[in-house]
Design a protein around this motif. Structure first.
Motif, PDB file in Angstrom:
ATOM      1  N   ARG A  52      -4.451   7.568   3.423  1.00  0.00           N
ATOM      2  CA  ARG A  52      -3.673   6.519   4.082  1.00  0.00           C
ATOM      3  C   ARG A  52      -2.646   7.105   5.045  1.00  0.00           C
ATOM      4  O   ARG A  52      -2.385   6.554   6.101  1.00  0.00           O
ATOM      5  CB  ARG A  52      -2.949   5.632   3.050  1.00  0.00           C
ATOM      6  CG  ARG A  52      -3.861   4.736   2.249  1.00  0.00           C
ATOM      7  CD  ARG A  52      -3.109   3.562   1.621  1.00  0.00           C
ATOM      8  NE  ARG A  52      -1.881   3.964   0.954  1.00  0.00           N
ATOM      9  CZ  ARG A  52      -1.818   4.424  -0.292  1.00  0.00           C
ATOM     10  NH1 ARG A  52      -2.948   4.577  -0.992  1.00  0.00           N
ATOM     11  NH2 ARG A  52      -0.660   4.740  -0.832  1.00  0.00           N
ATOM     12  N   THR A  53      -2.029   8.222   4.631  1.00  0.00           N
ATOM     13  CA  THR A  53      -0.988   8.817   5.475  1.00  0.00           C
ATOM     14  C   THR A  53      -1.568   9.745   6.538  1.00  0.00           C
ATOM     15  O   THR A  53      -0.897  10.059   7.533  1.00  0.00           O
ATOM     16  CB  THR A  53       0.007   9.611   4.612  1.00  0.00           C
ATOM     17  OG1 THR A  53      -0.702  10.641   3.893  1.00  0.00           O
ATOM     18  CG2 THR A  53       0.716   8.682   3.628  1.00  0.00           C
ATOM     19  N   SER A  90      -6.118  12.312  -9.496  1.00  0.00           N
ATOM     20  CA  SER A  90      -6.696  12.927  -8.298  1.00  0.00           C
ATOM     21  C   SER A  90      -7.106  11.870  -7.285  1.00  0.00           C
ATOM     22  O   SER A  90      -6.867  12.015  -6.073  1.00  0.00           O
ATOM     23  CB  SER A  90      -7.906  13.780  -8.688  1.00  0.00           C
ATOM     24  OG  SER A  90      -8.495  14.355  -7.545  1.00  0.00           O
ATOM     25  N   GLN A  91      -7.707  10.787  -7.770  1.00  0.00           N
ATOM     26  CA  GLN A  91      -8.144   9.718  -6.871  1.00  0.00           C
ATOM     27  C   GLN A  91      -6.957   9.046  -6.194  1.00  0.00           C
ATOM     28  O   GLN A  91      -6.996   8.735  -4.996  1.00  0.00           O
ATOM     29  CB  GLN A  91      -8.961   8.699  -7.663  1.00  0.00           C
ATOM     30  CG  GLN A  91      -9.532   7.576  -6.819  1.00  0.00           C
ATOM     31  CD  GLN A  91     -10.354   6.601  -7.656  1.00  0.00           C
ATOM     32  OE1 GLN A  91     -10.522   6.777  -8.864  1.00  0.00           O
ATOM     33  NE2 GLN A  91     -10.879   5.571  -7.012  1.00  0.00           N
ATOM     34  N   ALA A  92      -5.866   8.808  -6.946  1.00  0.00           N
ATOM     35  CA  ALA A  92      -4.687   8.156  -6.379  1.00  0.00           C
ATOM     36  C   ALA A  92      -4.035   9.029  -5.318  1.00  0.00           C
ATOM     37  O   ALA A  92      -3.605   8.544  -4.257  1.00  0.00           O
ATOM     38  CB  ALA A  92      -3.688   7.832  -7.490  1.00  0.00           C
ATOM     39  N   VAL A  93      -3.934  10.339  -5.592  1.00  0.00           N
ATOM     40  CA  VAL A  93      -3.328  11.244  -4.616  1.00  0.00           C
ATOM     41  C   VAL A  93      -4.199  11.354  -3.370  1.00  0.00           C
ATOM     42  O   VAL A  93      -3.703  11.353  -2.246  1.00  0.00           O
ATOM     43  CB  VAL A  93      -3.093  12.625  -5.248  1.00  0.00           C
ATOM     44  CG1 VAL A  93      -2.671  13.640  -4.176  1.00  0.00           C
ATOM     45  CG2 VAL A  93      -2.034  12.538  -6.342  1.00  0.00           C
ATOM     46  N   ARG A  94      -5.517  11.463  -3.575  1.00  0.00           N
ATOM     47  CA  ARG A  94      -6.424  11.537  -2.438  1.00  0.00           C
ATOM     48  C   ARG A  94      -6.316  10.281  -1.563  1.00  0.00           C
ATOM     49  O   ARG A  94      -6.292  10.368  -0.326  1.00  0.00           O
ATOM     50  CB  ARG A  94      -7.864  11.694  -2.929  1.00  0.00           C
ATOM     51  CG  ARG A  94      -8.929  11.666  -1.837  1.00  0.00           C
ATOM     52  CD  ARG A  94      -8.725  12.774  -0.821  1.00  0.00           C
ATOM     53  NE  ARG A  94      -8.929  14.083  -1.417  1.00  0.00           N
ATOM     54  CZ  ARG A  94      -8.698  15.238  -0.801  1.00  0.00           C
ATOM     55  NH1 ARG A  94      -8.219  15.227   0.439  1.00  0.00           N
ATOM     56  NH2 ARG A  94      -8.903  16.392  -1.421  1.00  0.00           N
ATOM     57  N   ASP A 106       0.822  -1.211   0.000  1.00  0.00           N
ATOM     58  CA  ASP A 106       0.000   0.000   0.000  1.00  0.00           C
ATOM     59  C   ASP A 106       0.852   1.256   0.000  1.00  0.00           C
ATOM     60  O   ASP A 106       0.467   2.282  -0.560  1.00  0.00           O
ATOM     61  CB  ASP A 106      -0.928   0.015   1.227  1.00  0.00           C
ATOM     62  CG  ASP A 106      -2.063  -0.996   1.104  1.00  0.00           C
ATOM     63  OD1 ASP A 106      -2.319  -1.453  -0.020  1.00  0.00           O
ATOM     64  OD2 ASP A 106      -2.679  -1.325   2.138  1.00  0.00           O
ATOM     65  N   ALA A 107       2.007   1.192   0.643  1.00  0.00           N
ATOM     66  CA  ALA A 107       2.845   2.381   0.786  1.00  0.00           C
ATOM     67  C   ALA A 107       3.267   2.957  -0.553  1.00  0.00           C
ATOM     68  O   ALA A 107       3.501   4.158  -0.673  1.00  0.00           O
ATOM     69  CB  ALA A 107       4.076   2.045   1.629  1.00  0.00           C
ATOM     70  N   PHE A 108       3.362   2.134  -1.590  1.00  0.00           N
ATOM     71  CA  PHE A 108       3.834   2.603  -2.889  1.00  0.00           C
ATOM     72  C   PHE A 108       2.699   3.048  -3.806  1.00  0.00           C
ATOM     73  O   PHE A 108       2.953   3.636  -4.849  1.00  0.00           O
ATOM     74  CB  PHE A 108       4.661   1.508  -3.575  1.00  0.00           C
ATOM     75  CG  PHE A 108       5.960   1.226  -2.860  1.00  0.00           C
ATOM     76  CD1 PHE A 108       7.029   2.104  -2.961  1.00  0.00           C
ATOM     77  CD2 PHE A 108       6.100   0.100  -2.078  1.00  0.00           C
ATOM     78  CE1 PHE A 108       8.229   1.866  -2.307  1.00  0.00           C
ATOM     79  CE2 PHE A 108       7.292  -0.156  -1.406  1.00  0.00           C
ATOM     80  CZ  PHE A 108       8.354   0.737  -1.525  1.00  0.00           C
ATOM     81  N   LEU A 132       7.976  15.114   1.755  1.00  0.00           N
ATOM     82  CA  LEU A 132       7.830  13.795   1.126  1.00  0.00           C
ATOM     83  C   LEU A 132       8.477  13.766  -0.251  1.00  0.00           C
ATOM     84  O   LEU A 132       9.155  12.795  -0.610  1.00  0.00           O
ATOM     85  CB  LEU A 132       6.343  13.430   1.020  1.00  0.00           C
ATOM     86  CG  LEU A 132       6.033  12.019   0.518  1.00  0.00           C
ATOM     87  CD1 LEU A 132       6.611  10.966   1.463  1.00  0.00           C
ATOM     88  CD2 LEU A 132       4.528  11.816   0.354  1.00  0.00           C
ATOM     89  N   LYS A 133       8.284  14.832  -1.020  1.00  0.00           N
ATOM     90  CA  LYS A 133       8.906  14.892  -2.347  1.00  0.00           C
ATOM     91  C   LYS A 133      10.426  14.839  -2.252  1.00  0.00           C
ATOM     92  O   LYS A 133      11.090  14.158  -3.048  1.00  0.00           O
ATOM     93  CB  LYS A 133       8.474  16.165  -3.067  1.00  0.00           C
ATOM     94  CG  LYS A 133       9.127  16.325  -4.443  1.00  0.00           C
ATOM     95  CD  LYS A 133       8.839  17.680  -5.057  1.00  0.00           C
ATOM     96  CE  LYS A 133       9.601  17.843  -6.379  1.00  0.00           C
ATOM     97  NZ  LYS A 133       9.437  19.194  -6.946  1.00  0.00           N
ATOM     98  N   ALA A 134      10.980  15.552  -1.288  1.00  0.00           N
ATOM     99  CA  ALA A 134      12.436  15.588  -1.137  1.00  0.00           C
ATOM    100  C   ALA A 134      13.019  14.197  -0.894  1.00  0.00           C
ATOM    101  O   ALA A 134      14.130  13.885  -1.333  1.00  0.00           O
ATOM    102  CB  ALA A 134      12.816  16.518   0.009  1.00  0.00           C
ATOM    103  N   ARG A 135      12.261  13.346  -0.204  1.00  0.00           N
ATOM    104  CA  ARG A 135      12.746  11.990   0.061  1.00  0.00           C
ATOM    105  C   ARG A 135      12.418  11.025  -1.068  1.00  0.00           C
ATOM    106  O   ARG A 135      13.207  10.134  -1.404  1.00  0.00           O
ATOM    107  CB  ARG A 135      12.134  11.460   1.366  1.00  0.00           C
ATOM    108  CG  ARG A 135      12.526  12.252   2.605  1.00  0.00           C
ATOM    109  CD  ARG A 135      14.015  12.132   2.917  1.00  0.00           C
ATOM    110  NE  ARG A 135      14.410  10.781   3.215  1.00  0.00           N
ATOM    111  CZ  ARG A 135      14.371  10.232   4.428  1.00  0.00           C
ATOM    112  NH1 ARG A 135      13.930  10.952   5.469  1.00  0.00           N
ATOM    113  NH2 ARG A 135      14.759   8.991   4.621  1.00  0.00           N
TER     114      ARG A 135
END
Length: 315
Positions: A46-47, A37-41, A5-7, A68-71
């Motif tokens: 989840r987070t 949009s659905q995937a980002v939401r 799920d994390a990915f 998060l982007k930086a990592r």
């Protein structure tokens, strides 16, 4: 959160962060804006963290989104490069080739083949484990192995590397001058000294096999010397220490020059020669195909030449 799920949604998140637009991100990914949009939401849910500021005119990263982007961006670049690297493996031969071979195959196959393989394919590194015992390729991490055909598991793909073996009983001319030449196999039991072979794994001593017509039997000949290495057995025979039971290809040069002579030719069997074997899933590995191509070419030019077809046999 499970590891799988994390990915989910990571690619969509990074695309939106890079493009600052759900619509442009969808174009880059080849999906619809609604799917992005659905995937980002789903990722935010989840987070439990908002990753974007959304307005009718602009999409921007929140502080959490920036972190998060930086990592994730460098990690995604590494993952992309890793998958791109697989394209190289589908193309030119490279990588580490691990082979398990019996001592018999060292001089017959590996010594003539490996220098040519390394010269033609320098990006292929090779590791050879010399072992006579049966080996499970998958369990021990080998790409392929070489064995006498009759000892290979039936579920393997096999490729003949040498012609069939004609087994011989051989000794030096000096040995025969001293001990005489046996006229039939059982004569070995009276007045002869044989160099015997002990299997390294099982510890069993090999019993010499004889056959003629419908008669077939094994003998445990007398001998004061026991070894577990075929090369040492040959050297001791050349030193006049006794008779050996060997494959003709193994001592072909000695027979051609007269250093060794054979007896009991009418009583000796023929068996499968050496074969390369590997599981079906490995057959299209470029590094293995390179070894096969070089082996076919080199061994055809030698006395151990392949059978004319040289075809692969499926189980």
């Amino acid at each position: 959160m499970s590891r799988s799920d994390a990915f989910q949604g990571v690619a969509e998140f990074l695309a939106v962060a890079e493009q600052a637009s759900f619509r442009r991100a969808a174009g880059v990914l080849g999906v619809t804006p609604a799917a992005v949009s659905q995937a980002v939401r789903a990722l935010e849910l989840r987070t439990g963290v908002a990753l974007f500021h959304r307005t009718t005119r602009k999409v921007g990263l929140t502080e959490a989104g920036e972190a998060l982007k930086a990592r994730l961006a460098p990690a995604m670049a590494d993952m992309t490069a890793a998958f791109d690297r697989l394209d190289d493996f589908r193309g030119r031969p490279q990588g580490h080739l691990r082979l398990t071979v019996p001592r018999l195959a060292v001089d017959l196959v590996m010594v003539p083949v490996l220098p040519v393989l390394r010269r033609l394919y320098p990006e292929v590194t090779v590791e050879v484990a010399v072992q006579d015992a049966a080996v499970d390729l998958a369990d021990e991490g080998f790409d392929a192995g070489i064995r006498i055909g009759e000892f290979i598991a039936r579920d393997m793909i096999t490729l003949p590397l040498t012609r069939d073996f004609h087994w011989v009983v051989a000794g030096t001319p000096g040995y025969f001058d001293t001990h005489g030449r046996p006229s039939e196999p059982r004569a070995l039991l009276d007045g002869h000294d044989c160099i015997r072979y002990r299997y390294p794994t099982s510890g069993m001593i090999y019993r010499w096999e004889f056959e003629r017509g419908t008669e077939a039997f094994r003998l445990d000949p007398p001998g004061a010397t026991i070894v577990n290495d075929a090369a040492l057995m040959r050297e001791l025979a050349l030193a006049g220490l006794g008779l050996i039971y060997a494959a003709d290809l193994q001592i072909a040069d000695d027979l051609a020059t007269g250093r060794l002579e054979t007896v009991l030719a009418d009583w000796l069997p023929v068996s499968d020669g050496l074969r390369l074997y590997f599981p079906d899933r490995s057959r299209n590995q470029p590094k293995l195909r390179a070894f096969i191509d070089v082996a076919r070419r080199v061994l055809r030019e030698r006395a151990v030449a392949l059978p004319a077809s040289g075809r692969e046999d499926r189980p």
